[in-house]
Design an enzyme around this catalytic site. Sequence first.
Site, short mmCIF file in Angstrom:
data_model
loop_
_atom_site.label_atom_id
_atom_site.label_comp_id
_atom_site.label_asym_id
_atom_site.label_seq_id
_atom_site.Cartn_x
_atom_site.Cartn_y
_atom_site.Cartn_z
N GLY A 1 0.82 -1.19 0.00
CA GLY A 1 0.00 0.00 0.00
C GLY A 1 0.86 1.24 0.00
N GLU B 1 -0.35 1.65 -6.84
CA GLU B 1 0.37 0.82 -5.87
C GLU B 1 0.47 -0.64 -6.35
OE1 GLU B 1 2.75 0.41 -2.93
OE2 GLU B 1 1.84 2.33 -3.45
N GLU C 1 4.00 -2.65 -7.10
CA GLU C 1 4.41 -3.87 -6.40
C GLU C 1 4.46 -5.10 -7.30
OE1 GLU C 1 5.56 -3.89 -3.52
OE2 GLU C 1 4.89 -1.97 -2.69
N GLU D 1 11.27 -6.84 1.16
CA GLU D 1 11.00 -8.16 0.63
C GLU D 1 9.53 -8.23 0.26
OE1 GLU D 1 12.42 -11.92 2.47
OE2 GLU D 1 13.17 -10.53 3.99
#
Lengths: 253, 253
Positions: free
Chosen positions: A63, A80, A84, A133
């Site tokens: 987020g 977002e 990602e 990570e």
Amino acid sequence: MRKNNRISKEEKEFLEQYDVTKFERPSVTADIVIFTLDDSDELNILLIKRGGFPYKDHWAIPGGFLEAGKESIDEAAARELKTETNIDNVYLKQLYTFGDLGRDPRTTVLSVAYTALVPKHKLNIRAGDDAKEAKLFSIKYDVNGIIFTNENKVIFESDLAFDHAEIIKMAITRLRNRIDYEDDAFNLLKDRNEFTISELKRIHETIKNRTLDLPNFRKTFLREYVATGKVVELNKTITSKGKPARLYKYIER
Amino acid sequence: MRKNNRISKEEKEFLEQYDVTKFERPSVTADIVIFTLDDSDELNILLIKRGGFPYKDHWAIPGGFLEAGKESIDEAAARELKTETNIDNVYLKQLYTFGDLGRDPRTTVLSVAYTALVPKHKLNIRAGDDAKEAKLFSIKYDVNGIIFTNENKVIFESDLAFDHAEIIKMAITRLRNRIDYEDDAFNLLKDRNEFTISELKRIHETIKNRTLDLPNFRKTFLREYVATGKVVELNKTITSKGKPARLYKYIER
DNA sequence: TTAATAGTGTCTGTAAGACAATATTGC
DNA sequence: GCAATATTGTCTTACAGACACTATTAA
């Protein structure tokens, strides 16, 4: 310059309303529960190990902050997701807005949560620039709640950052409640243009967390989707181990 | 122990130095769709005539700015409901968060929308301190969408402030979709501790916008609510025009 | 041939809806 | 008596689920 001296009542009211700094404003994040199925058809979720405070080194759903004025809240969520996982144009649906006091230790942060359903091969997970990570975890259940596991790690729901365990649980519940009358499951197919009834059945089984009867599933599938035109039967079959299976195509609305 | 001290100090400093102005923050409002039934059992909604800009003199659903840090978003909605109607402890449920760019001409304003279901006799509508009008309107449908009417006024959905027509439509749709498997309807009863099956049926008819068969409604009512213990049969009847009707009591969970 | 998967057919129980029939009140 | 409302009962249809059975492939 003297003209400004005389301000009408209307204008005064307008200026008062316009001064939004009159109210303390919260920060707002768009946070995303990204679901996919792994190669064993188990439900997976994308979690990120936080590189900074608060909750440094805790796992969280991806987020980021809404950049007010530059983007809508839906756009922030899509941005977002793209950041990602490097995907766009996927199923992304608003879930709920979490706004309890103290859910973020920094300041008042509202979280507008979204759910994304993505076939695994479309995911291109990036470790973030700040050495975060990012990993997929299988979702299992235990007496103390949900457990997130992969080959190397076991994460308990109490280990998650913020109120993210609550967000994930709501996302799972909603997904499960919607599966019978919404088209959500099709978004988890490897290929919506060519799939078998058994493939779709496995997705339903994963989400409902129980096995389904194939003849009965077929009956419902034909009535709900094929007869209504949401899905068309292709003149094509695919063979893996037994009798060849007929392929179907989902029609985007 | 030394390590833990170090982390604590690091985190403490972070929290102290956290720059809340790093991201442009939006204003956030809690806005409420307040439904009730009028004396003719028609669905009514509370609208407020705005006293100030923007959308001065346009009608809107009640709402107000979240005072970040002082209250949660749920509390902001409850406070606003209390301010407008002088009631608390009523059914108030988050609906959706609206965050499109430009939905408010002033600046970026996110609206976290809620739905409230209130029996009319509990409503104590206040005209706000800033000379706002607050009125109940009946909800009707026409080719161009929803029409809000009372004895003196007719308001078209295109006359509403902001994107409030969209919010109201979503609230109605959600209410209608939930009525069969949630206990929403009980919140519109005059008295949840003493009601007849016909009273509850009229509420369902209003929300679904169609008539229902009383014998069939009774059958479902007995199976879904009485047999499950959600409702208990009272040893009491009430008589209005025909055969006396048995009274029932809703059991709060 | 067998194992595996796909597909068809049948039966049962439950629930929704249409609607007939009966019951109990006020007038 | 009649009008109005409440309540019971019956019938049909649709659908979910259990499950027996058949079909078609690979090996």
